[in-house]
Design an enzyme around this catalytic site. Structure first.
Site, mmCIF file in Angstrom:
data_model
loop_
_atom_site.group_PDB
_atom_site.id
_atom_site.type_symbol
_atom_site.label_atom_id
_atom_site.label_comp_id
_atom_site.label_asym_id
_atom_site.label_seq_id
_atom_site.Cartn_x
_atom_site.Cartn_y
_atom_site.Cartn_z
ATOM 1 N N GLU A 287 0.830 -1.220 0.000
ATOM 2 C CA GLU A 287 0.000 0.000 0.000
ATOM 3 C C GLU A 287 0.858 1.261 0.000
ATOM 4 O O GLU A 287 0.412 2.308 -0.450
ATOM 5 C CB GLU A 287 -0.936 0.015 1.220
ATOM 6 C CG GLU A 287 -2.185 -0.815 1.019
ATOM 7 C CD GLU A 287 -3.277 -0.565 2.057
ATOM 8 O OE1 GLU A 287 -3.114 0.298 2.938
ATOM 9 O OE2 GLU A 287 -4.306 -1.250 1.982
ATOM 10 N N HIS A 308 8.478 -26.677 -1.085
ATOM 11 C CA HIS A 308 7.829 -27.798 -1.770
ATOM 12 C C HIS A 308 6.647 -27.330 -2.615
ATOM 13 O O HIS A 308 5.826 -28.125 -3.038
ATOM 14 C CB HIS A 308 7.409 -28.850 -0.737
ATOM 15 C CG HIS A 308 8.596 -29.381 0.017
ATOM 16 N ND1 HIS A 308 9.206 -30.567 -0.286
ATOM 17 C CD2 HIS A 308 9.310 -28.837 1.032
ATOM 18 C CE1 HIS A 308 10.246 -30.754 0.522
ATOM 19 N NE2 HIS A 308 10.329 -29.714 1.329
ATOM 20 N N LYS A 422 -14.119 -0.453 -3.560
ATOM 21 C CA LYS A 422 -15.185 -0.110 -2.605
ATOM 22 C C LYS A 422 -16.356 0.540 -3.333
ATOM 23 O O LYS A 422 -17.512 0.228 -3.068
ATOM 24 C CB LYS A 422 -14.661 0.870 -1.548
ATOM 25 C CG LYS A 422 -13.703 0.252 -0.561
ATOM 26 C CD LYS A 422 -13.327 1.260 0.511
ATOM 27 C CE LYS A 422 -12.157 0.758 1.317
ATOM 28 N NZ LYS A 422 -11.545 1.773 2.155
HETATM 29 O O1 PA5 Z 1 -3.392 1.117 5.800
HETATM 30 C C1 PA5 Z 1 -4.540 1.499 5.673
HETATM 31 O O2 PA5 Z 1 -4.851 2.683 5.820
HETATM 32 C C2 PA5 Z 1 -5.666 0.521 5.372
HETATM 33 O O3 PA5 Z 1 -5.207 -0.749 5.126
HETATM 34 C C3 PA5 Z 1 -6.638 0.483 6.527
HETATM 35 O O4 PA5 Z 1 -5.957 0.094 7.685
HETATM 36 C C4 PA5 Z 1 -7.801 -0.469 6.259
HETATM 37 O O5 PA5 Z 1 -8.427 -0.143 5.061
HETATM 38 C C5 PA5 Z 1 -8.798 -0.392 7.396
HETATM 39 O O6 PA5 Z 1 -9.261 0.906 7.546
HETATM 40 P P1 PA5 Z 1 -10.024 1.399 8.838
HETATM 41 O O7 PA5 Z 1 -9.110 1.285 9.990
HETATM 42 O O8 PA5 Z 1 -10.386 2.817 8.539
HETATM 43 O O9 PA5 Z 1 -11.243 0.528 8.979
#
Ligand code: PA5
Length: 446
Positions: A287, A308, A422
């Site tokens: 990310e 394996h 989303k």
């Molecule tokens: O790193 C990030 O920002 C995302 O992976 C969030 O942690 C994930 O989408 C969960 O979001 P939230 O904590 O708002 O539910």
């Protein structure tokens, strides 16, 4: 203390090129340290290990003790992505591999996770377990609006209110969310839940050392002070502007290899307890770096198990791979391989040797074989798996990630790409406000 060894990359890179990338890494380090780069409003994670107030830990311990006093033996931690993976990684790494099956563990408070998927089997099977146990729940969402944890929490909250009554359920639910905004914040205020805040300046994937990770880790019975100590020592080590800084070394080498065509980095561990370190690391790097058409693709494997399955490709497939091996120098247990006078299996050459020695030789042999196969080997070593070293690993990878993404020229702290699915999901589920997008999608699906 954590060490980085880049010796397994020497056949693949020239010294002069590595030095150039160290210079790039030091320039990126300056941007991170001076807080002048893209996303600089999300740097709160940098000083979490040294800034965490003792009162936060004692608040978490008070919840653990209050729930234990009620006889709670199952805590459901609800969250996804950065609100899940750090705690899951710590619980998996530090727990007995068979804790659930051990009779001696029956009276302890077990931590399980929900809201990290939308599987009907998963949530309904979790409810089967909840029915047999005395439960409490922690719901974690920074935005307070993420669908997966929100829908799981709705289900679990409803079940808990039926089982314990609304007032008692509220005593058994804690929320970790934003200080002001989001549906979870307003719901928690209305229901009177105890709430911990995730500060605005810490992004989800950098939040393991906030209440997002601290609360579940304390509830699972682990030593959070030691974890913060390990992280604090790494905070200090990785704040040095030096070519010996392990975060600078790691960031420099992986970017050099990427620019030489190694587009995929595999995080390798030789201990199944570290499987979720790989999952946490993939989210952190995927990310943070995978944007603007750039970024190393992060993958992970567990050896020797995956030798394996994935071993053939890594040894012999397309030469676009580098490996980062997380080496653990000593085991927390000791078991030697027994002697068998009959030696029907021909394994007496191993009699008296520790399993860990065999694992270490497998690791060494594999590293050499993969180097021969054209896969550069980076190595990050810790002495053993414990809270202290896990804290150091968390902080090390976070710091190196910030430096690495700045070398690459991307903002490490945003994630614009995760919105696309989303929007489509909301449109397909009929969420109000998404009608036009739903029409567009329906036309495409004809
Ligand atoms: O790193 C990030 O920002 C995302 O992976 C969030 O942690 C994930 O989408 C969960 O979001 P939230 O904590 O708002 O539910």
């Amino acid at each position: 203390m954590l060490k980085v060894n880049l010796g397994g990359c020497s056949p693949f890179v020239k010294d002069a090129d590595y030095k150039k990338y160290v210079e790039k890494a030091l320039a990126a380090f300056d941007v991170l340290e001076s807080e002048t780069g893209a996303g600089n409003d999300f740097l709160g994670w940098k000083h979490l290990p040294t800034n965490t107030p003792e009162s936060l830990i004692t608040d978490c311990e008070a919840i653990r003790d209050a729930w234990k006093a009620k006889g709670v033996n199952l805590v459901i931690v609800i969250g996804i992505g950065g609100s899940y993976l750090g705690a899951k990684c710590a619980v998996e790494a530090l727990s007995h591999s068979f804790a659930r099956q051990l009779a001696s563990a029956k009276d302890s408070m077990e931590v399980v996770f929900a809201g990290q998927n939308l599987s009907e089997e998963y949530i309904s099977e979790l409810m089967d377990l909840a029915k047999e146990r005395n439960i409490a729940a922690v719901v974690i969402s920074k935005s307070g609006t993420t669908t997966e944890p929100a829908v799981a929490f709705r289900q679990i909250k409803n079940y808990m209110e039926e089982k314990y009554g609304k007032a008692e359920a509220a005593e058994r639910i804690v929320a970790v969310t934003d200080a002001r905004k989001g549906a979870l914040k307003s719901l928690s205020t209305q229901e009177g839940y105890k709430t911990f805040v995730i500060e605005d300046n810490v992004g989800g994937r950098f939040s393991v050392l906030t209440p997002v990770g601290i609360l579940p880790i304390v509830l699972a019975g682990f030593d959070i002070r030691m974890m913060l100590k390990g992280a604090a020592e790494m905070e200090e080590t990785s704040a040095r502007r030096s070519a010996d800084n392990p975060a600078v070394q790691y960031a420099a080498m992986r970017n050099l290899l990427y620019d030489q065509g190694k587009k995929i980095e595999i995080l390798v561990s030789y201990n199944p307890k570290l499987q979720y370190l790989g999952e946490w690391w993939k989210q952190l790097y995927g990310e943070s770096e995978g944007k603007d058409g750039k970024g190393i693709f992060p993958a992970s494997v567990n050896f020797t198990t995956d030798l394996h399955s994935m071993g053939q490709y890594i040894q012999d497939g397309e030469r676009i791979l580098m490996e980062t091996v997380v080496s653990v120098e000593s085991s927390n247990r000791s078991m030697t391989i027994v002697n068998d006078p009959q030696n029907l299996d021909g394994l007496n050459f191993l009699s008296g040797k520790q399993f860990e020695h065999c694992n270490a030789m497998a690791e060494l042999g594999t590293r050499l074989a993969h180097m021969d196969g054209g896969v550069p080997q980076l190595q990050v070593s810790v002495e053993r798996i414990n809270e202290y070293n896990l804290g150091a690993l968390f902080y090390f990878f976070e710091k190196a990630c910030g430096i690495s993404a700045y070398i690459l020229g991307v903002n490490p702290f945003n994630q614009p790409g995760v919105e696309a699915y989303k929007k489509n999901m909301f449109a397909l589920l009929g969420k109000p406000g998404y009608e036009a997008q739903a029409e567009e999608l329906k036309k495409r699906l004809k």
